[in-house]
Motif scaffolding. Structure first.
Motif, PDB file in Angstrom:
ATOM      1  N   TYR A   1      25.493 -12.655  12.481  1.00 44.30           N
ATOM      2  CA  TYR A   1      26.791 -13.131  12.736  1.00 44.30           C
ATOM      3  C   TYR A   1      26.840 -14.532  12.905  1.00 44.30           C
ATOM      4  CZ  TYR A   1      31.132 -13.887  15.747  1.00 44.30           C
ATOM      5  OH  TYR A   1      32.328 -14.051  16.071  1.00 44.30           O
TER       6      TYR A   1
ATOM      7  N   PRO B   1      34.725  -7.575  11.803  1.00 43.93           N
ATOM      8  CA  PRO B   1      34.047  -6.657  12.780  1.00 43.93           C
ATOM      9  C   PRO B   1      32.967  -7.011  13.953  1.00 43.93           C
ATOM     10  CG  PRO B   1      33.964  -5.936  10.656  1.00 43.93           C
ATOM     11  CD  PRO B   1      34.059  -7.371  10.564  1.00 43.93           C
ATOM     12  N   LEU B   2      32.290  -7.992  13.399  1.00 43.59           N
ATOM     13  CA  LEU B   2      31.069  -8.393  14.196  1.00 43.59           C
ATOM     14  C   LEU B   2      31.613  -9.285  15.530  1.00 43.59           C
ATOM     15  CD1 LEU B   2      27.750  -9.447  12.027  1.00 43.59           C
ATOM     16  CD2 LEU B   2      28.099  -7.673  14.002  1.00 43.59           C
ATOM     17  N   GLY B   3      32.656 -10.166  14.914  1.00 42.60           N
ATOM     18  CA  GLY B   3      33.195 -11.047  16.118  1.00 42.60           C
ATOM     19  C   GLY B   3      34.044 -10.214  17.147  1.00 42.60           C
ATOM     20  N   ALA B   4      34.982  -9.254  16.602  1.00 40.96           N
ATOM     21  CA  ALA B   4      35.666  -8.142  17.530  1.00 40.96           C
ATOM     22  C   ALA B   4      34.477  -7.340  18.451  1.00 40.96           C
ATOM     23  CB  ALA B   4      36.598  -7.256  16.761  1.00 40.96           C
TER      24      ALA B   4
ATOM     25  N   VAL C   1      26.762 -15.664   9.124  1.00 43.59           N
ATOM     26  CA  VAL C   1      27.734 -15.600   8.215  1.00 43.59           C
ATOM     27  C   VAL C   1      28.906 -16.607   9.020  1.00 43.59           C
ATOM     28  CG1 VAL C   1      29.655 -13.766   7.844  1.00 43.59           C
ATOM     29  CG2 VAL C   1      27.014 -13.133   7.619  1.00 43.59           C
TER      30      VAL C   1
ATOM     31  N   ARG D   1      37.749  -1.227  17.713  1.00 43.56           N
ATOM     32  CA  ARG D   1      36.620  -0.844  17.126  1.00 43.56           C
ATOM     33  C   ARG D   1      36.406   0.505  17.148  1.00 43.56           C
ATOM     34  NH1 ARG D   1      36.621  -3.435  13.854  1.00 43.56           N
ATOM     35  NH2 ARG D   1      34.565  -2.753  13.200  1.00 43.56           N
TER      36      ARG D   1
ATOM     37  N   ILE E   1      25.610  -3.704  17.437  1.00 41.18           N
ATOM     38  CA  ILE E   1      26.159  -4.347  18.618  1.00 41.18           C
ATOM     39  C   ILE E   1      26.240  -3.786  20.017  1.00 41.18           C
ATOM     40  CG2 ILE E   1      28.033  -6.094  19.548  1.00 41.18           C
ATOM     41  CD1 ILE E   1      26.495  -7.645  17.354  1.00 41.18           C
TER      42      ILE E   1
ATOM     43  N   ALA F   1      30.042  -2.380   8.104  1.00 41.92           N
ATOM     44  CA  ALA F   1      30.698  -2.716   9.341  1.00 41.92           C
ATOM     45  C   ALA F   1      30.433  -1.579  10.499  1.00 41.92           C
ATOM     46  CB  ALA F   1      32.446  -2.799   9.073  1.00 41.92           C
TER      47      ALA F   1
ATOM     48  N   LEU G   1      26.947  -2.138  11.727  1.00 36.33           N
ATOM     49  CA  LEU G   1      26.903  -3.460  12.399  1.00 36.33           C
ATOM     50  C   LEU G   1      27.451  -3.279  13.878  1.00 36.33           C
ATOM     51  CD1 LEU G   1      27.410  -6.255   9.532  1.00 36.33           C
ATOM     52  CD2 LEU G   1      25.483  -5.705  10.892  1.00 36.33           C
ATOM     53  N   THR G   2      28.728  -2.619  14.086  1.00 37.39           N
ATOM     54  CA  THR G   2      29.451  -2.458  15.092  1.00 37.39           C
ATOM     55  C   THR G   2      28.391  -1.603  15.908  1.00 37.39           C
ATOM     56  OG1 THR G   2      31.304  -2.198  13.867  1.00 37.39           O
ATOM     57  CG2 THR G   2      31.263  -1.532  16.261  1.00 37.39           C
TER      58      THR G   2
ATOM     59  N   LEU H   1      40.340  -4.920  22.133  1.00 37.64           N
ATOM     60  CA  LEU H   1      39.448  -4.934  21.149  1.00 37.64           C
ATOM     61  C   LEU H   1      38.706  -3.998  20.888  1.00 37.64           C
ATOM     62  CD1 LEU H   1      38.428  -8.500  21.508  1.00 37.64           C
ATOM     63  CD2 LEU H   1      39.450  -7.691  19.364  1.00 37.64           C
TER      64      LEU H   1
ATOM     65  N   VAL I   1      32.052  -7.824   7.630  1.00 35.11           N
ATOM     66  CA  VAL I   1      31.121  -8.412   8.527  1.00 35.11           C
ATOM     67  C   VAL I   1      31.379  -9.326   9.519  1.00 35.11           C
ATOM     68  CG1 VAL I   1      28.735  -9.605   8.359  1.00 35.11           C
ATOM     69  CG2 VAL I   1      29.487  -7.939   6.381  1.00 35.11           C
TER      70      VAL I   1
END
Lengths: 219, 210
Positions: free
Chosen positions: A37, B107-110, A40, A207, A19, A12, A15-16, A203, B104
């Motif tokens: 993304y 977290p990717l969406g946020a 999935v 994160r 992005i 996680a 991947l954060t 948000l 996955v």
């Protein structure tokens, strides 16, 4: 500081970061995370929403009952939507695309039919009801903050609605009211913008909190 | 027939939905429930249509080795893996499907949505250059709302008035009233469009051709 040893947390976190790498410029890490993304989310939607909440209860179960007793009246109702649904797939081939008009027409007609009374009830009658100022009994102080605010709401709603009234040219008194309506709309847009920015920032804080606390263990 | 038939179906479905709204009769309640189920079944197949289109586009990209075909493999594989996990282990807490969602998908969406905070900030810098009174109102209100919702905002006070209080008041009254005006306008537009669909005046959703 205790860095997490959970591989899922690491996934996680990476991947954060992938992005956020887009803030520098478009790069392969971002593209990887973006495509992951999409895949999935489609898989999640297919299984959790489509399969579990629609296909199993509304198609699979009634078909199972029909297979056991073919003339079960209630379950026979599954046949028309199944035919319409199969016709929807006709859109895949240009030669059979016309077939998808039937399910499209059903969805559009039904949506329109549901929208008319629902919009009247919730977006027109209820909103007007909320705007109307009820005159209080004589014992209650009329000039209170509450009634001033209610009066302000009435004025703003009227000005905004008149701004969208195009049957007469916006000149004279109407012109001045519509300018006020435009300013009130700007106020609403400004508030909506500020609110959206704060939602996105919260948000972002979420994160960063995950990266610093859950992943890196910094407290 | 290829056009008239669907238009008739849209008319019947629309009128039936309007009539059922005004009657609590059990038969009409059943019609409503069944119509909604039909709608959901068709929606599921519409999703399948989108899925087929998405996969066809990515598979074509991979087979023709077009630019970025490697990323298409990521989409295809992640879709297959997520679906297999769902069918194999279910969706209960702690299952691989649930883990994929929690670590996955969520977290990717946020993160993608939080990324917009940066772009909103830079876009607002360009848009908010107060050139006229409209832009100034937009700018001032947005700043009040943003400052009113962060801890530092509570230090800005004028006597018994505070910035968070002002932000709260703007949200509760002027903003709500402006949104209400918009809402009523949108509703009137949507009702007109719905009537046009039911009466067959609006038929662009049928597409071109005979």
């Amino acid at each position: 500081m205790a860095i997490s040893h959970d591989p899922w947390v690491w996934a996680a976190a990476l991947l954060t970061l992938a992005i956020y790498s887009f803030l520098y410029k478009d790069n392969p890490f971002y593209k990887f995370a973006e495509h992951l993304y999409i895949g999935v989310s489609v898989g999640y939607f297919l299984y959790f929403i489509i399969w579990q909440q629609i296909v199993v209860p509304l198609i699979y179960d009634p078909l199972k009952v029909l297979f056991i007793s073919p003339f079960h009246t209630k379950e026979l109702l599954i046949i028309p939507p199944l035919i319409l649904s199969i016709m929807m797939l006709g859109r895949i081939s240009p030669r059979h695309a016309w077939m998808s008009r039937w399910p499209m027409a059903y969805v559009m007609g039904m949506g329109a039919g549901l929208a008319i009374p629902a919009y009247f009830q919730t977006n027109i009658f209820k909103q007007i009801e909320g705007t109307i100022i009820s005159i209080p009994p004589a014992t209650i102080e009329i000039v209170s903050t509450y009634y001033l605010n209610k009066l302000l709401v009435l004025i703003i709603v009227t000005c905004v609605l008149l701004f969208f009234y195009f049957s007469r040219e916006h000149k004279g008194a109407l012109g001045r009211i519509t300018i006020l309506g435009r300013w009130f709309l700007m106020l609403g847009f400004g508030a909506a913008f500020g609110y959206t920015v704060m939602a996105r920032v919260s948000l972002l804080i979420g994160r960063l909190d995950f990266l610093l606390h859950t992943w890196l263990g910094i407290h | 027939m290829r056009r008239r038939g669907p238009l008739t179906l849209a008319f019947i479905a629309g009128v039936a939905m309007i009539i059922q709204f005004f009657s609590p009769h059990p038969i009409l309640r059943t019609v409503y429930t069944e119509a909604l189920n039909w709608y959901r079944i068709i929606s599921a197949f519409t999703f399948m249509l989108g899925l087929i289109s998405l996969m066809r586009s990515h598979i074509t990209k991979v087979t023709h080795k077009r630019a970025g075909w490697g990323y298409s493999i990521v989409t295809i594989v992640s879709f297959i893996v997520m679906t297999i996990l769902g069918f194999t282990y279910g969706t209960g807490a702690g299952t691989p499907f649930d883990k994929m969602y929690e670590y996955v998908y969520a977290p990717l969406g946020a993160t993608v949505f939080s990324l917009l905070a940066f772009y909103l900030a830079s876009a607002s810098f360009r848009a908010f250059r107060a050139r006229n009174i409209d832009a100034t109102i937009l700018l001032v209100v947005a700043i009040i709302i943003m400052l009113g919702r962060v801890p530092v905002g509570s230090f800005i006070r004028w006597g018994r008035f505070s910035l968070p209080g002002l932000a709260e008041w703007i949200m509760a009254y002027p903003n709500m009233a402006a949104q209400r005006g918009l809402l009523i306008g949108i509703a009137l537009g949507a009702i007109c469009m719905s009537l046009k669909i039911i009466l067959g005046i609006e038929r662009s959703y049928l597409g071109r051709g005979g």
